[in-house]
Design an enzyme around this catalytic site. Structure first.
Site, PDB file in Angstrom:
ATOM      1  N   GLU A  95       1.196   4.620  13.245  1.00  0.00           N
ATOM      2  CA  GLU A  95      -0.315   4.530  13.568  1.00  0.00           C
ATOM      3  C   GLU A  95      -0.358   2.690  13.728  1.00  0.00           C
ATOM      4  OE1 GLU A  95      -4.627   4.427  12.376  1.00  0.00           O
ATOM      5  OE2 GLU A  95      -3.216   4.938  10.739  1.00  0.00           O
ATOM      6  N   ASP A  96       0.388   2.055  12.971  1.00  0.00           N
ATOM      7  CA  ASP A  96      -0.160   0.691  12.768  1.00  0.00           C
ATOM      8  C   ASP A  96       1.418  -0.262  13.439  1.00  0.00           C
ATOM      9  OD1 ASP A  96      -2.186   1.071  11.664  1.00  0.00           O
ATOM     10  OD2 ASP A  96      -1.206   0.758   9.245  1.00  0.00           O
TER      11      ASP A  96
ATOM     12  N   HIS B 126       0.187  -1.066  -0.173  1.00  0.00           N
ATOM     13  CA  HIS B 126      -0.281  -0.005  -0.326  1.00  0.00           C
ATOM     14  C   HIS B 126       1.047   0.854   0.060  1.00  0.00           C
ATOM     15  CE1 HIS B 126      -2.751   2.770   1.110  1.00  0.00           C
ATOM     16  NE2 HIS B 126      -2.026   3.376   2.038  1.00  0.00           N
TER      17      HIS B 126
END
Length: 711
Positions: A76-77, A48
């Site tokens: 964030e991840d 992505h």
């Protein structure tokens, strides 16, 4: 599946080796950070960010933007924090990543609120570095391309958000290629059946139109060759969402939309653009009022082109856009074109991308101003949605400066576009040197002059017709501040009134007691407490009892009950938003009055003998006795019922008689016929009871009037 090697090969066209190495390093860093994570489609997660970087590479973005795209989900991840990225790739990249990172999962009351708050944060990040929004758009575009892996309800929600926020932002930044793809993908996800039918109809129509398009294109090319002009002529395809939007907005059938044939002519210079325009106008007759010169007056997003509509053979309408190669690149890529990411000083002043960049910065600054004034994220996003690239009208200031405003904008929108202070103090306007209503929608080419006065202030009614987010936010902000000021003032008067029962004033309050009360009430300051009292959220009587001086308590004891109706509070009539006159009895100066403290509304004034206030009259916590100030300079509404002998012209006769005595008729209505007799209900404005008596006396003298009463 894209690879980092393929991307590196593409970057060789415009980045140097060291920059490409940094992009590759950011990819391997992201690959390691996202190790073991999968997308909904089952692919490794790193595909992505790599795809988002590829989208930016197509726009020829700088290496820092590409690195930020690679790393945009890392904070964030994964376990990696901002500091980790900053230490590895520098502050600029870390700031972009931080700006693009989606919100951590906060609890919001509604999804709309979450979306609004998310967008609010994005605006703040955009203000720091405009590249944030470009990376965010690349992220959203790849998510839309792979949306099929998501459940149906999520597809529709993301598609709706894309149509509401991201596609309009791409349009606002002039990035037409990104905008068109986002719109078509979101349209197919949100309205799959509608998209399917329109796509099928377009494919069918394309075959039928092929010969006509080729014929028109060939004719235009021959004319340009004859005139010695070099220009590339291409037919323009309408995209699905554009067709759907036009069918919906213009209420046209599919065939009516498709009967318009669109062409684009790209030339070498601005001079050639205007010469080409002359050539096509000689070839086909132009449609009246359908020519637009966006080269001389660019759109708000920096878009430049000449637009003209022509009558072709066999009743065919032809739309033609004429622009230079550079303008075409800016039209498709907008702010992403050329070197927008350099310092502004480094940009070539003749560069069209500079215009696009400056306008984008100006727009973001406007968003930032709206954000600072908005009460909450939902109010902010409502303002932004109305501002996200509607059609413009171009109007002039009296000195000849061009102002661009959205379609439907009024003189009030114009005033706030000039400056917030001009909007706040405007009282009237002249359009083309003639006085005009402030609510009148402006049209292209008009000259607008705003008349201001220092004592003026925004009117709440303006919110019914302004269309720009800036005007709406500024009006709300002013009214909110004004209401606070008036609430504090009224709260102070109410509290002083009740403290007087204990022989004290605000100056005699014990600071320790005040601090204790503020802590209990979870308020920050005395002003907040007074505002609460003025709005009716807190009872002045109760607060006064809590704050009364101890020594006064011992002297007066419980005898203060008898003092509570000592001197009534004086009403000046100019207290503003926190003081209202009850609709049930409409008190006017001269009437005996009492105030009912209503939660959230402040002080509502009734006549003392009003039936609706009867059960509260003796409750000192709810009511306060009032008196009218001696110097009132205001008009008050009164309802009258007049029994008349009905005949033609009776309404005009009553209105004329009322006006002759200096009273204005606000409303007049005739009803309840009983034979020749009828009851006329009138709402008139008077200054006081004496003025009302004169009005009623004058009306009684009319032969047609049998009886007149005040409601």
């Amino acid at each position: 599946m894209p690879t980092i090697d393929a991307l590196s090969q593409r970057l060789n066209d415009y980045l140097d080796l060291e920059q490409i190495q940094q992009v590759r390093r950011s990819y391997f860093y992201a690959e390691q950070a996202h190790d073991g994570q999968k997308r909904k489609s089952g692919e490794p997660y790193v595909t992505h960010p790599l795809a988002a970087a590829n989208i930016l590479a197509e726009l020829r973005m700088d290496h820092q933007s590409l690195m930020a795209a690679m790393l945009h989900d890392v904070i964030e991840d994964t376990e990696i924090a901002y500091e980790g990225i900053e230490s590895q790739f520098g502050k600029a990249v870390a700031d972009i990543v931080d700006g693009v990172s989606k919100l951590t999962h906060l609890e919001f009351e509604t999804k709309a609120e979450a979306q609004a708050s998310n967008f609010q944060k994005m605006v703040l990040a955009m203000a720091e570095d405009i590249r944030v929004i470009l990376v965010k758009l690349a992220d959203r575009l790849h998510n839309m391309r792979t949306l099929g892996a998501m459940p149906g309800h999520k597809q529709r929600r993301i598609a709706r958000e894309t149509l509401d926020i991201y596609a309009p932002i791409a349009a606002r930044l002039g990035m037409r290629d990104v905008q068109v793809e986002l719109e078509d993908l979101a349209f197919q996800a949100h309205y799959p059946m509608r998209a399917k039918h329109i796509r099928r109809a377009v494919v069918q129509a394309r075959g039928q139109r092929k010969d006509v398009i080729s014929s028109i294109q060939e004719t235009i090319e021959k004319r340009l060759q004859k005139e010695g002009l070099s220009g590339t002529v291409t037919g323009r395809e309408k995209h699905l969402y554009s067709i759907y939007s036009k069918m919906k907005a213009q209420r046209k059938s599919f065939s009516e939309i498709m009967d318009v044939f669109a062409f684009r002519i790209v030339t070498d210079s601005v001079d050639d653009c205007y010469r080409t325009l002359g050539a096509v106008h000689n070839l086909y007759k132009p449609v009246h009022d359908r020519f637009k010169d966006y080269i001389a007056i660019p759109k708000a997003n920096g878009y430049q082109s000449l637009h003209t509509d022509l009558f072709g053979a066999r009743d065919i309408t032809i739309e033609v856009q004429i622009r230079t190669h550079e303008m075409d690149a800016v039209a498709n890529q907008g702010i992403a074109e050329h070197s927008h990411y350099k310092n502004e000083e480094e940009l070539d002043a003749s560069d069209s991308a500079l215009g696009s960049y400056k306008r984008a910065r100006k727009w973001v600054q406007g968003l930032l101003e709206m954000h600072q004034r908005a009460g909450n994220s939902m109010e902010f996003i409502d303002s932004v949605k109305t501002d996200l690239f509607p059609d413009e009208v171009y109007v002039f200031t009296p000195l000849g400066k061009i102002m661009e405003l959205p379609s439907g904008a009024t003189a009030v929108d114009f005033a706030y576009a000039v400056h917030t202070d001009v909007g706040n103090s405007c009282v009237s306007c002249r359009i083309n040197r003639r006085l005009a209503p402030l609510s009148q929608p402006l049209e292209n080419g008009q000259t607008v002059e705003i008349i201001t006065t220092p004592s003026a202030q925004p009117n709440m009614a303006w919110l019914n017709f302004v269309v720009t987010g800036k005007a709406r936010t500024a009006i709300r902000h002013y009214l909110k501040n004004q209401q606070r000021h008036e609430s504090v003032e009224l709260g102070q008067r109410l509290l002083n009134q009740f403290l007087a029962n204990y022989g004290a004033t605000l100056n005699d309050i014990d600071p320790f007691k005040l601090r204790e009360l503020l802590q209990e009430a979870e308020l920050d300051s005395m002003e907040d407490l007074l505002e609460d009292i003025g709005l009716g959220n807190r009872m002045a009587y109760v607060v006064a009892r809590r704050l009364r001086p101890e020594e006064e308590l011992q002297v007066s004891g419980d005898d203060d009950e008898s003092n509570r109706r000592q001197k009534p509070m004086s009403i000046k009539g100019t207290e503003g938003m926190v003081l209202q006159y009850a609709k049930c009895c409409l008190p006017i100066p001269g009437d005996s009055i009492i105030g009912h403290i209503s939660t959230g509304r402040g002080l509502v004034i009734h006549q003392t003998d009003c039936r609706n206030i009867g059960y509260l009259r003796d409750d000192p916590e709810k009511c306060i006795y009032l008196e009218w100030s001696d110097n009132l300079d205001e008009e008050f509404s009164v309802n009258l019922t007049v029994q008349v002998e009905s005949h033609r012209g009776i309404i005009a006769e009553l209105a004329t008689t009322t006006s002759s005595i200096g009273a204005d008729v606000v409303a007049i209505d005739i009803s309840e016929h009983e034979g020749q007799l009828a009851n006329v209900h009138m709402e008139v404005t008077v200054t006081d009871r004496i003025h009302l008596a004169r009005v009623m006396k004058k009306l009684r003298r009319l032969k047609s009037v049998n009886r007149i009463t005040r409601d």
